[in-house]
Scaffold this active site. Sequence first.
Site, PDB file in Angstrom:
ATOM      1  N   GLU A 167       7.612 -12.702 -67.508  1.00 47.39           N
ATOM      2  CA  GLU A 167       8.609 -12.977 -66.477  1.00 47.39           C
ATOM      3  C   GLU A 167       7.996 -13.831 -65.359  1.00 47.39           C
ATOM      4  O   GLU A 167       6.964 -13.468 -64.802  1.00 47.39           O
ATOM      5  CB  GLU A 167       9.131 -11.665 -65.890  1.00 47.39           C
TER       6      GLU A 167
ATOM      7  N   GLY B 180       6.908  -0.183 -61.989  1.00 49.76           N
ATOM      8  CA  GLY B 180       7.737   0.826 -62.667  1.00 49.76           C
ATOM      9  C   GLY B 180       6.892   1.748 -63.538  1.00 49.76           C
ATOM     10  O   GLY B 180       7.067   2.967 -63.530  1.00 49.76           O
TER      11      GLY B 180
ATOM     12  N   GLU C 289      14.801   0.250 -62.826  1.00 53.07           N
ATOM     13  CA  GLU C 289      15.417  -1.036 -63.198  1.00 53.07           C
ATOM     14  C   GLU C 289      14.328  -2.086 -63.043  1.00 53.07           C
ATOM     15  O   GLU C 289      13.916  -2.387 -61.923  1.00 53.07           O
ATOM     16  CB  GLU C 289      16.589  -1.378 -62.263  1.00 53.07           C
TER      17      GLU C 289
ATOM     18  N   CYS D 161      16.598 -10.800 -61.885  1.00 56.45           N
ATOM     19  CA  CYS D 161      15.950 -10.050 -62.972  1.00 56.45           C
ATOM     20  C   CYS D 161      16.595 -10.369 -64.311  1.00 56.45           C
ATOM     21  O   CYS D 161      15.942 -10.358 -65.340  1.00 56.45           O
ATOM     22  CB  CYS D 161      16.035  -8.566 -62.692  1.00 56.45           C
TER      23      CYS D 161
ATOM     24  N   GLY E 291      12.420  -3.029 -59.425  1.00 63.72           N
ATOM     25  CA  GLY E 291      11.297  -3.914 -59.122  1.00 63.72           C
ATOM     26  C   GLY E 291      10.592  -4.314 -60.406  1.00 63.72           C
ATOM     27  O   GLY E 291      11.198  -4.353 -61.481  1.00 63.72           O
ATOM     28  N   SER E 292       9.311  -4.587 -60.295  1.00 58.48           N
ATOM     29  CA  SER E 292       8.574  -5.108 -61.445  1.00 58.48           C
ATOM     30  C   SER E 292       8.243  -4.011 -62.452  1.00 58.48           C
ATOM     31  O   SER E 292       8.141  -2.835 -62.107  1.00 58.48           O
ATOM     32  CB  SER E 292       7.284  -5.754 -60.956  1.00 58.48           C
ATOM     33  N   THR E 293       8.052  -4.422 -63.684  1.00 58.77           N
ATOM     34  CA  THR E 293       7.702  -3.484 -64.759  1.00 58.77           C
ATOM     35  C   THR E 293       6.357  -2.831 -64.463  1.00 58.77           C
ATOM     36  O   THR E 293       6.169  -1.638 -64.706  1.00 58.77           O
ATOM     37  CB  THR E 293       7.687  -4.233 -66.108  1.00 58.77           C
TER      38      THR E 293
ATOM     39  N   LYS F 205      13.609   2.431 -49.078  1.00 58.66           N
ATOM     40  CA  LYS F 205      12.607   1.473 -48.601  1.00 58.66           C
ATOM     41  C   LYS F 205      12.929   0.075 -49.135  1.00 58.66           C
ATOM     42  O   LYS F 205      12.824  -0.174 -50.321  1.00 58.66           O
ATOM     43  CB  LYS F 205      11.196   1.844 -49.055  1.00 58.66           C
TER      44      LYS F 205
HETATM   45  P1  NAP Z   1       7.711  -5.072 -56.979  1.00 59.68           P
HETATM   46  O1  NAP Z   1       6.456  -5.690 -56.534  1.00 59.68           O
HETATM   47  O2  NAP Z   1       7.659  -4.092 -58.090  1.00 59.68           O
HETATM   48  O3  NAP Z   1       8.350  -4.399 -55.688  1.00 59.68           O
HETATM   49  C1  NAP Z   1       9.569  -3.705 -55.696  1.00 59.68           C
HETATM   50  C2  NAP Z   1       9.579  -2.706 -54.566  1.00 59.68           C
HETATM   51  O4  NAP Z   1       8.580  -1.705 -54.799  1.00 59.68           O
HETATM   52  C3  NAP Z   1       9.240  -3.301 -53.199  1.00 59.68           C
HETATM   53  O5  NAP Z   1       9.959  -2.600 -52.210  1.00 59.68           O
HETATM   54  C4  NAP Z   1       7.743  -3.011 -53.094  1.00 59.68           C
HETATM   55  O6  NAP Z   1       7.277  -3.017 -51.785  1.00 59.68           O
HETATM   56  C5  NAP Z   1       7.671  -1.633 -53.718  1.00 59.68           C
HETATM   57  N1  NAP Z   1       6.350  -1.260 -54.258  1.00 59.68           N
HETATM   58  C6  NAP Z   1       5.289  -2.051 -54.555  1.00 59.68           C
HETATM   59  N2  NAP Z   1       4.278  -1.312 -55.069  1.00 59.68           N
HETATM   60  C7  NAP Z   1       4.713  -0.031 -55.098  1.00 59.68           C
HETATM   61  C8  NAP Z   1       4.141   1.199 -55.538  1.00 59.68           C
HETATM   62  N3  NAP Z   1       2.918   1.253 -56.053  1.00 59.68           N
HETATM   63  N4  NAP Z   1       4.877   2.336 -55.444  1.00 59.68           N
HETATM   64  C9  NAP Z   1       6.133   2.303 -54.943  1.00 59.68           C
HETATM   65  N5  NAP Z   1       6.728   1.171 -54.509  1.00 59.68           N
HETATM   66  C10 NAP Z   1       6.036   0.015 -54.596  1.00 59.68           C
HETATM   67  O7  NAP Z   1       8.774  -6.134 -57.418  1.00 59.68           O
HETATM   68  P2  NAP Z   1       9.195  -7.443 -56.633  1.00 59.68           P
HETATM   69  O8  NAP Z   1       8.202  -8.481 -56.944  1.00 59.68           O
HETATM   70  O9  NAP Z   1       9.504  -7.135 -55.231  1.00 59.68           O
HETATM   71  O10 NAP Z   1      10.603  -7.756 -57.324  1.00 59.68           O
HETATM   72  C11 NAP Z   1      10.729  -8.527 -58.439  1.00 59.68           C
HETATM   73  C12 NAP Z   1      10.857  -7.686 -59.692  1.00 59.68           C
HETATM   74  O11 NAP Z   1      12.016  -6.852 -59.617  1.00 59.68           O
HETATM   75  C13 NAP Z   1      11.056  -8.517 -60.915  1.00 59.68           C
HETATM   76  O12 NAP Z   1      10.220  -8.065 -61.942  1.00 59.68           O
HETATM   77  C14 NAP Z   1      12.517  -8.295 -61.282  1.00 59.68           C
HETATM   78  O13 NAP Z   1      12.823  -8.504 -62.617  1.00 59.68           O
HETATM   79  C15 NAP Z   1      12.730  -6.913 -60.835  1.00 59.68           C
HETATM   80  N6  NAP Z   1      14.149  -6.647 -60.598  1.00 59.68           N
HETATM   81  C16 NAP Z   1      14.814  -5.871 -61.501  1.00 59.68           C
HETATM   82  C17 NAP Z   1      16.162  -5.607 -61.335  1.00 59.68           C
HETATM   83  C18 NAP Z   1      16.913  -4.759 -62.312  1.00 59.68           C
HETATM   84  O14 NAP Z   1      18.006  -4.337 -61.982  1.00 59.68           O
HETATM   85  N7  NAP Z   1      16.396  -4.499 -63.479  1.00 59.68           N
HETATM   86  C19 NAP Z   1      16.836  -6.117 -60.230  1.00 59.68           C
HETATM   87  C20 NAP Z   1      16.115  -6.910 -59.316  1.00 59.68           C
HETATM   88  C21 NAP Z   1      14.769  -7.152 -59.522  1.00 59.68           C
HETATM   89  P3  NAP Z   1       6.768  -4.426 -51.164  1.00 59.68           P
HETATM   90  O15 NAP Z   1       7.906  -5.333 -51.081  1.00 59.68           O
HETATM   91  O16 NAP Z   1       6.292  -4.061 -49.842  1.00 59.68           O
HETATM   92  O17 NAP Z   1       5.686  -4.912 -52.071  1.00 59.68           O
END
Ligand code: NAP
Length: 488
Positions: free
Chosen positions: A398, A250, A267, A301, A245-247, A193
Amino acid sequence: MSKSKTLKFDTGGAYSPAPESTDHIQLKDRYGLFIDGNFTPSKAGKYFDTINPANEEKISEVPEANTKDVDSAVQAARQAYEKVWSKMKPSERGKYIFRIARLIQERAREFAVIESLDGGKPIRESRDVDIPLAAAHFFYYAGWADKLDFAFPGCRTKSLGVAGQIIPWNFPLLMAAWKIAPALAAGNTVVLKPAETTPLTALKLAEVIREADVPPGVVNIITGGGETGKMLVKHPDVNKVAFTGSTEVGKFIMKTLAGSGKRYTLELGGKAANIIFEDAAINQAVEGIVDAIFFNQGHVCCAGSRLYVQESVAKEVISKLKDRMNTLVIGDPLDKNTDIGAINSRMQLEKICEYVDIGKKEGGSVYQPSCTLPEKGFWYAPTLFADVSQSHRIVQEEIFGPVLAIQTFRTVDEVISKANNTPYGLSGGVWTDKGSKLFKVTKEIRAGVIWANTFNKFDPSSPFGGYKESGMGREGGIDGLHSYVELV
Ligand code: NAP
Ligand code: MG
């Protein structure tokens, strides 16, 4: 599709516009879910728009997958796993993955333009970093497919089954490659997804997967929001969840999976320290600081969002950094001169503005170069905060935008303890001429990757992942393969 018009931006008059052409790309007005080798409409018939964040124009619309769609995708992946992929000769599996890699290379320009259109990142980044690295990941793991018996000495590998994979919007195609390539090489099938704001390169990848004749159901790509992600995580027939994605999300996923027996890798976020010692090559370090936080709008990230400069060179570094900030080109993501593109979404822009307000209220002093931002679209100027301390929220949390917080230090031990004073531990950077300092700092900072005299360098063969609240498990290299097998 509604092609994006060439945008007119103020580049300070320093460069003539050099926009990448969009003539060669093909996008549909509406996409389907990629399930069992076909693009199919969603069961509920619901769609949402994906827009270009540089001008807020609609590019296309994609389905919002519901429970039934998620179930169909998982079922397709299960069938493909049981009947085809897990039974296939590993060298044959490798051939398909090599084919995907080659097709991405062949269509690299198209992928780069769509990545920049849909996500707002400068074409220079998508062209030179995201797309080549995505192809490199497929090449790297394709090579492992028939060598699994040699990857973990003394052990054989067994694939896990169906992997449910969820990715963010900052490196859409690259994150898809990080997830899909090792899973397929290890003999698993996949339901992926992509993020809501950047689904298009994942759907283009679905076309490539079809073109590569990958058996139906081996890779399924379903679009939707957080709810769709939740359904995928919870689905009882998913054996492994891989999330970037976000902590916050996660942690939620970890709670959901507790006691389920499913394997998972997470991650998550970061708040990297970038440390400049007085003996560093200062001009090089300043370029490294800019690369670490301002390129890609700070949507990284592992961005170096906390800068620690040794007191004796702080004045020089800050002055040179401000000079460099004044030369950064903010504007059309499709222009090859652009350093800083559009913020990915209105929501992310609001989050950045909120943090900058918090920083000001907490007593930080702000520097931003004077530049004209376009009226339409989502933009934020590169921002520097001085007069902050460890307890400030902009130092601890962050932001995920082009906002840098600077502090000074005097000794090596002091900067190590400041760098470690964070809930995160994804990455870091250190700049010095002395090897002994490099070894001490890189050994004592609790972070998954620490770059020395450089920043943001990636290679498919090296593992990536976090300590503490930055996640668990590793992607990339043999460790990345380990996440998709059971050792027997
Ligand atoms: P996010 O809100 O956590 O979303 C990540 C993904 O998860 C999106 O596809 C999102 O869908 C989906 N999602 C949201 N809520 C969910 C739930 N309850 N259950 C399952 N999936 C869910 O993060 P983001 O704001 O898109 O991305 C930024 C974050 O990613 C930052 O914190 C960044 O540090 C982190 N990141 C980490 C790495 C790493 O390798 N460590 C790499 C890149 C990014 P939607 O888009 O539809 O909301
Ligand atoms: Mg978009």
